[in-house]
Design a protein around this motif. Structure first.
Motif, short mmCIF file in Angstrom:
data_model
loop_
_atom_site.label_atom_id
_atom_site.label_comp_id
_atom_site.label_asym_id
_atom_site.label_seq_id
_atom_site.Cartn_x
_atom_site.Cartn_y
_atom_site.Cartn_z
N ALA A 6 5.92 -11.38 -3.61
CA ALA A 6 6.11 -10.30 -4.57
C ALA A 6 5.17 -9.13 -4.30
O ALA A 6 5.56 -7.97 -4.43
CB ALA A 6 5.91 -10.83 -5.99
N VAL A 66 6.61 -7.00 -1.64
CA VAL A 66 7.76 -6.23 -2.11
C VAL A 66 7.28 -5.00 -2.87
O VAL A 66 7.73 -3.88 -2.63
CB VAL A 66 8.68 -7.11 -2.98
CG1 VAL A 66 9.78 -6.28 -3.61
CG2 VAL A 66 9.27 -8.24 -2.15
N ALA A 67 6.31 -5.23 -3.78
CA ALA A 67 5.79 -4.10 -4.55
C ALA A 67 5.14 -3.08 -3.63
O ALA A 67 5.35 -1.86 -3.77
CB ALA A 67 4.78 -4.61 -5.58
N GLU A 87 6.13 0.87 -3.07
CA GLU A 87 5.13 1.92 -3.22
C GLU A 87 5.10 2.80 -1.97
O GLU A 87 5.09 4.03 -2.06
CB GLU A 87 3.76 1.29 -3.46
CG GLU A 87 2.69 2.31 -3.78
CD GLU A 87 1.29 1.72 -3.77
OE1 GLU A 87 1.18 0.47 -3.73
OE2 GLU A 87 0.32 2.49 -3.82
N ARG A 95 -6.07 5.78 3.77
CA ARG A 95 -6.31 4.33 3.90
C ARG A 95 -7.48 4.02 4.82
O ARG A 95 -7.63 2.87 5.24
CB ARG A 95 -5.04 3.65 4.41
CG ARG A 95 -3.90 3.95 3.46
CD ARG A 95 -2.64 3.23 3.78
NE ARG A 95 -1.75 3.38 2.64
CZ ARG A 95 -0.98 2.42 2.16
NH1 ARG A 95 -0.97 1.25 2.75
NH2 ARG A 95 -0.22 2.63 1.11
N MET A 144 -7.48 1.52 2.24
CA MET A 144 -6.36 0.63 1.90
C MET A 144 -6.17 0.60 0.40
O MET A 144 -7.11 0.58 -0.37
CB MET A 144 -6.69 -0.78 2.38
CG MET A 144 -6.17 -1.04 3.76
SD MET A 144 -5.97 -2.79 3.96
CE MET A 144 -7.06 -3.07 5.31
N SER A 145 -4.92 0.63 -0.01
CA SER A 145 -4.69 0.50 -1.44
C SER A 145 -3.95 -0.80 -1.69
O SER A 145 -2.79 -0.92 -1.36
CB SER A 145 -3.86 1.69 -1.96
OG SER A 145 -2.57 1.62 -1.43
N PRO A 149 -1.81 -3.64 -3.40
CA PRO A 149 -0.70 -3.48 -4.34
C PRO A 149 -1.10 -3.74 -5.79
O PRO A 149 -0.42 -3.30 -6.69
CB PRO A 149 0.32 -4.51 -3.86
CG PRO A 149 -0.41 -5.38 -2.90
CD PRO A 149 -1.55 -4.58 -2.37
N THR A 194 -1.16 -1.02 -8.58
CA THR A 194 0.04 -0.52 -9.23
C THR A 194 0.86 -1.71 -9.69
O THR A 194 1.93 -1.97 -9.17
CB THR A 194 0.87 0.32 -8.25
OG1 THR A 194 1.08 -0.46 -7.08
CG2 THR A 194 0.18 1.61 -7.91
N TYR A 203 5.96 -0.66 -9.58
CA TYR A 203 6.97 -0.96 -8.57
C TYR A 203 7.55 -2.36 -8.75
O TYR A 203 6.82 -3.28 -9.12
CB TYR A 203 6.35 -0.82 -7.18
CG TYR A 203 5.92 0.58 -6.90
CD1 TYR A 203 6.89 1.55 -6.62
CD2 TYR A 203 4.60 0.97 -6.99
CE1 TYR A 203 6.52 2.87 -6.40
CE2 TYR A 203 4.22 2.28 -6.77
CZ TYR A 203 5.18 3.22 -6.48
OH TYR A 203 4.83 4.52 -6.27
N PRO A 204 8.84 -2.49 -8.49
CA PRO A 204 9.46 -3.81 -8.64
C PRO A 204 8.82 -4.82 -7.69
O PRO A 204 8.44 -4.47 -6.58
CB PRO A 204 10.93 -3.57 -8.27
CG PRO A 204 11.01 -2.20 -7.73
CD PRO A 204 9.78 -1.45 -8.10
N ARG A 205 8.68 -6.03 -8.15
CA ARG A 205 8.07 -7.07 -7.32
C ARG A 205 9.12 -8.02 -6.76
O ARG A 205 8.81 -8.95 -6.04
CB ARG A 205 7.02 -7.83 -8.13
CG ARG A 205 5.89 -6.91 -8.60
CD ARG A 205 4.94 -7.62 -9.53
NE ARG A 205 4.28 -8.73 -8.88
CZ ARG A 205 3.24 -8.60 -8.05
NH1 ARG A 205 2.80 -7.40 -7.77
NH2 ARG A 205 2.69 -9.65 -7.51
N VAL A 206 10.35 -7.77 -7.13
CA VAL A 206 11.43 -8.60 -6.63
C VAL A 206 12.43 -7.70 -5.93
O VAL A 206 12.70 -6.58 -6.38
CB VAL A 206 12.16 -9.33 -7.78
CG1 VAL A 206 13.13 -10.35 -7.23
CG2 VAL A 206 11.16 -9.96 -8.72
N TRP A 207 12.93 -8.18 -4.80
CA TRP A 207 13.94 -7.39 -4.11
C TRP A 207 14.93 -8.33 -3.45
O TRP A 207 14.55 -9.33 -2.86
CB TRP A 207 13.26 -6.51 -3.05
CG TRP A 207 14.17 -6.11 -1.94
CD1 TRP A 207 15.09 -5.11 -1.96
CD2 TRP A 207 14.24 -6.68 -0.64
NE1 TRP A 207 15.74 -5.03 -0.77
CE2 TRP A 207 15.24 -5.99 0.07
CE3 TRP A 207 13.57 -7.73 0.00
CZ2 TRP A 207 15.58 -6.29 1.38
CZ3 TRP A 207 13.91 -8.03 1.30
CH2 TRP A 207 14.90 -7.32 1.98
N LYS A 208 16.18 -8.02 -3.64
CA LYS A 208 17.22 -8.78 -2.94
C LYS A 208 18.04 -7.81 -2.12
O LYS A 208 18.39 -6.74 -2.59
CB LYS A 208 18.12 -9.51 -3.94
CG LYS A 208 17.60 -10.90 -4.26
CD LYS A 208 18.69 -11.79 -4.81
CE LYS A 208 19.49 -12.48 -3.77
NZ LYS A 208 18.79 -13.45 -2.96
#
Lengths: 284, 270, 272
Positions: A122, A125-126, A130, A197, C1-2, C4, C7, C11-16
């Motif tokens: 997850a 994906v997030a 982003e 970054r 580096m940022s 995740p 945030t 942003y969606p944490r699931v993707w299909k």
């Protein structure tokens, strides 16, 4: 400790061509290093030797203190997953969607089955969403890569490289297949992201003016040897004569090299307009 | 031509080919004729049979009409079995031929030995006709559809493997390089970098081969490997021509329909 | 580096990945259900003697054991069969490539009048539909056992294949060249020689060579229904469980087809 330390790197292709002839380079802070030089000077070979897409003949490459040249296949994959790469021809898997391409940057961290089922963690994906937002492709995640324009494809390529959370970015002629305006936008994006970054970046680039305008440091290769290493301001006509041969460089240095012959399929009139916009983009 | 400033002279003769070119062409022509004549003369043919062939053929045709339509009900089951053999064989082929193609493509095979093994399987599979494969599998599994499915499979893997391997050798190397540069494992590179690029070829050739397999499976029964061929062969040997006619019409229908289905499905692959 | 984590909600944490094919989920699940049902139904309805099939593996092992070493001692029989197959292939290719020309031209919409076109297409479709072995068995019934039936079968197969290719090439021809030659006042036959032939000749020769290659492969099988060639010998060895000779024949066929393919690729590369 130096982030990247290259010592006496030599690459000889079968057939005897020496593409790199004893290059040494140390990058000790997160800076954008432009690599210039004429075609065949060894720019591309240098970058590909670092992640060993091309096997160096001899010399040493250390990334964060780890020697890369002696790694076995498995350890090399681990090292590659920490080095992001951006290509001239974008090199996306055309028939996959934008999201699949971006997430392919995480392949070094997921198993075969996760990759097969497109089942990424997850957090990844997030992070991918982003990044897509950051590179200006919000909402395009389900578009197939072959439906994008050149500039958009390169943005996907950038997102894929940054998805790796790299310690080093290798960028091979990122703009050579793009029109002048898009070239400048893409270059600016790469530089901003590298700075944001704190990632050092090695950028091969043809366009001298663009290199000067966007980098923190410039190195120049000629016939496989380093002939310049210094601040962008140091690129005087004399130095450029040394790198590329005799030419009237004043025009290039002052106005920007907009008539780069690598610009493909751009009509003459649009070229000029794009050139003007391009300069405005850099100037802002 | 010499530009002398005087009146130009033009050649009197123009030939399409130079004498040497003509000689080479003539040489090939003679060889082809010679081989053809040699072949015909040496075949053990009783030409007398050929003289009344048209009478025999006409006789055969008249015996077929009217077709025995009452026989239709009896051939539905074998006809269905024919389609099943072709379809199941194509599915098994699909599963086997993908790894085989990766083994036989120069840019994805692990080493020269695996490449050679892959190529050898492809060549053997394609050299031996489906009916010959059927002979072998009937000897192994006994008569029936099982032998037919394996015969179809063993002939098809060479066909599909070769086409898919060619597609793999032509993939965009840039994308593969990019996936390698992310630190992906070898299998992941094949999965994400190569497979999506050749997927349309895989699907297209599978459907195309299915269509060919329908036609091939109509004759498997001649050697006992299931399908309508069994009934057709026995009816022909018993000279039941009206029944044979019905079966020929049925085969014609199935083949034309499958060709149409295959062409439509292949058009939709992008 | 940022990371995740900064945030967490944005942003969606699931993707299909969106489905590529059959976007309607009901249709898609229905399709896979249908596939599953088909597999179940087809494997169930097949007339398979599972007990017999289960003995297949040991039998295959036994057969392999009997196949080795391949028996080349009856080389005279082997060579005679192979040569007969080759002769059938050569002769059929030659006759086929000649007979295919008029039929191919007749089956091209842009040259032939409608009735002739339909007749020619009918011949092509009919002969392409039926497998060579079916055609072979009919020729065996008409002219009797032996190579003549095989020869006729291969001729029919060659004609339908080559003429279909000719028809396609003629239909894809550059019509501008036809018009230009017509404009010089050339007759139909002159048109064929001057505008049609140069455009299709290289492809035509390539197709003929390819067909020769295919005929060599098919000539090994028509014998199974008695139409001559090595196939007759091969099927006899299977009936007699003479497996070491079968393997010898099979290996010879593989070698022959392999050589034929190299030869045909070489010739076709020279035609360009």
């Amino acid at each position: 400790m130096a982030m990247l330390e290259i010592t006496d790197l030599i690459k000889e292709y079968p057939g005897g061509l020496r593409a790199l002839d004893g290059v040494s380079l140390t990058v000790s802070e997160p800076q954008v290093v432009a690599v210039i030089g004429s075609s065949g000077a060894g720019k591309s070979t240098l970058i590909r030797c670092i992640n060993r897409l091309v096997e160096p003949t001899s010399g040493s490459i250390k990334l964060g203190g780890q020697e890369l040249t002696s790694l076995n296949r498995r350890a090399l994959r681990g090292a590659r997953s920490r080095i992001g790469m951006i290509f001239q021809e974008y090199n996306l898997v055309e028939r996959l969607t934008v999201m699949e391409n971006v997430l392919s940057g995480r392949l070094g961290a997921v198993s075969f089955w996760q990759a097969f089922r497109r089942n990424y963690p997850a957090d990844d994906v997030a992070a991918a969403f982003e990044l897509l937002d950051r590179v200006g492709l919000e909402g395009r995640h389900d578009t197939r890569a072959d439906a994008l324009s050149g500039g958009q494809r390169q943005r996907v390529g950038i997102a894929r490289a940054l998805m790796q959370k790299p310690d080093l970015l290798l960028v091979d002629e990122p703009t050579a297949s793009l029109d002048p305006k898009t070239s400048r936008q893409i270059m600016r994006l790469i530089v901003e992201l590298a700075h944001e970054r704190d990632t050092p970046a090695l950028v091969n680039i043809h366009d001298v003016a663009l290199a000067q305008a966007s980098s923190d440091r410039v190195i120049a290769l000629k016939d496989g040897r380093m002939v310049f290493d210094g601040a962008p301001d140091g690129l005087t006509p004399d130095v450029l004569n040394d790198i590329y041969g005799e030419e009237d460089w004043n025009a290039t240095i002052r106005k920007g090299d907009d008539d780069d012959d690598d610009n493909d399929n751009t009509g003459k009139s649009t070229l000029n307009i794009a050139g003007i916009i391009g300069r405005a983009v850099i100037a802002e | 031509m010499i530009a002398t400033g005087h009146a130009k002279t033009y050649p009197d003769i123009w030939r399409r080919f130079s004498p040497l070119e003509s000689a080479v062409r003539f040489f090939w022509f003679v060889i082809v004729i010679f081989v053809a004549v040699w072949s015909l003369r040496n075949l053990d043919i009783t030409w007398v049979y050929f003289l009344d062939a048209h009478i025999q053929a006409g006789d055969l045709l008249t015996r077929m009409f009217p077709p025995d339509w009452g026989h239709t009900g009896k051939i539905l089951a074998p006809l269905l079995e024919t389609i099943h053999i072709a379809t199941l064989g194509s599915i098994v082929t699909f599963v086997i031929s993908i790894p085989l193609a990766f083994l036989s493509a120069r840019n994805t095979t692990p080493n020269w030995a695996t490449w050679f093994i892959g190529r050898f399987i492809l060549v053997s599979s394609r050299s031996i006709n489906t009916v010959v494969w059927a002979l072998i599998f009937v000897a192994i599994f006994g008569p029936g559809a099982m032998a037919g499915i394996w015969a179809i499979t063993f002939r098809s893997i060479g066909f599909m493997g070769k086409l898919i391997a060619e597609a793999i050798e032509e993939v965009d190397e840039g994308a593969v390089e990019a996936i390698e540069a992310t630190g992906a494992s070898r299998l992941q590179v094949l999965l994400i970098g190569v497979l999506p690029q050749v997927l349309p070829v895989i699907l297209g050739t599978t459907i195309y081969r299915w269509d060919i397999n329908i036609r091939e499976s109509t004759v498997l029964g001649f050697v006992g490997a299931g399908g309508i061929g069994i009934e057709l062969y026995s009816s022909i040997n018993l000279f039941l021509w009206p029944e044979v006619a019905v079966m020929l019409f049925a085969i014609l229908g199935v083949v034309v329909i499958s060709e149409f289905v295959s062409a439509t499905a292949r058009q939709r692959i992008t | 580096m940022s990371p995740p984590a900064t945030t967490p909600v944005a942003y969606p944490r699931v993707w299909k990945n969106p489905p590529v094919f059959l976007t309607n989920p009901a249709l898609r699940y229905g399709f896979w259900l249908a596939v599953g049902f088909y597999l179940f139904w087809s494997t169930g309805s097949l007339d398979i003697d599972w007990a017999r099939a289960a003995r297949g593996l040991p039998r295959a092992g036994d057969m392999l054991a009997r196949m080795f070493p391949p028996d080349f001692s009856r080389s005279e029989l082997l060579i005679r069969g192979i040569i007969e197959s080759l002769q059938m292939a050569f002769a059929a290719s030659f006759i086929g490539m000649i007979v295919a020309i008029p039929i191919g031209l007749a089956a091209a919409t842009n040259l032939a009048p409608k009735p002739i076109y339909l007749a020619a297409r009918g011949i092509i479709v009919l002969s392409r539909t039926f497998h060579e072995v079916i055609i072979a068995i009919f020729f065996v019934k008409i002219v009797g056992f032996g190579p003549l039936a095989g020869l006729l079968t291969l001729i029919v197969a060659s004609v339908s294949f080559i003429s279909k290719m000719i028809a396609e090439d003629v239909e894809n021809m550059n019509m501008g060249q036809i018009e230009a030659i017509k404009a010089t006042g050339a007759s139909f036959t002159k048109l064929l020689v001057y505008a049609v032939q140069p455009q299709i000749l290289p492809r035509y020769l390539g197709v003929c060579i390819y067909r020769l290659d295919a005929n060599i492969r098919h000539s090994t099988v028509v014998g199974i229904v008695g139409a001559g060639g090595i196939g007759m010998t091969l099927s006899a060895t299977f009936k007699r469980y003479d497996y070491d000779f079968s393997l010898a024949i099979l290996l010879t066929i593989i070698a022959l087809v392999f050589i034929g393919e190299i030869f045909s690729t070489w010739i076709r590369s020279r035609l360009r």
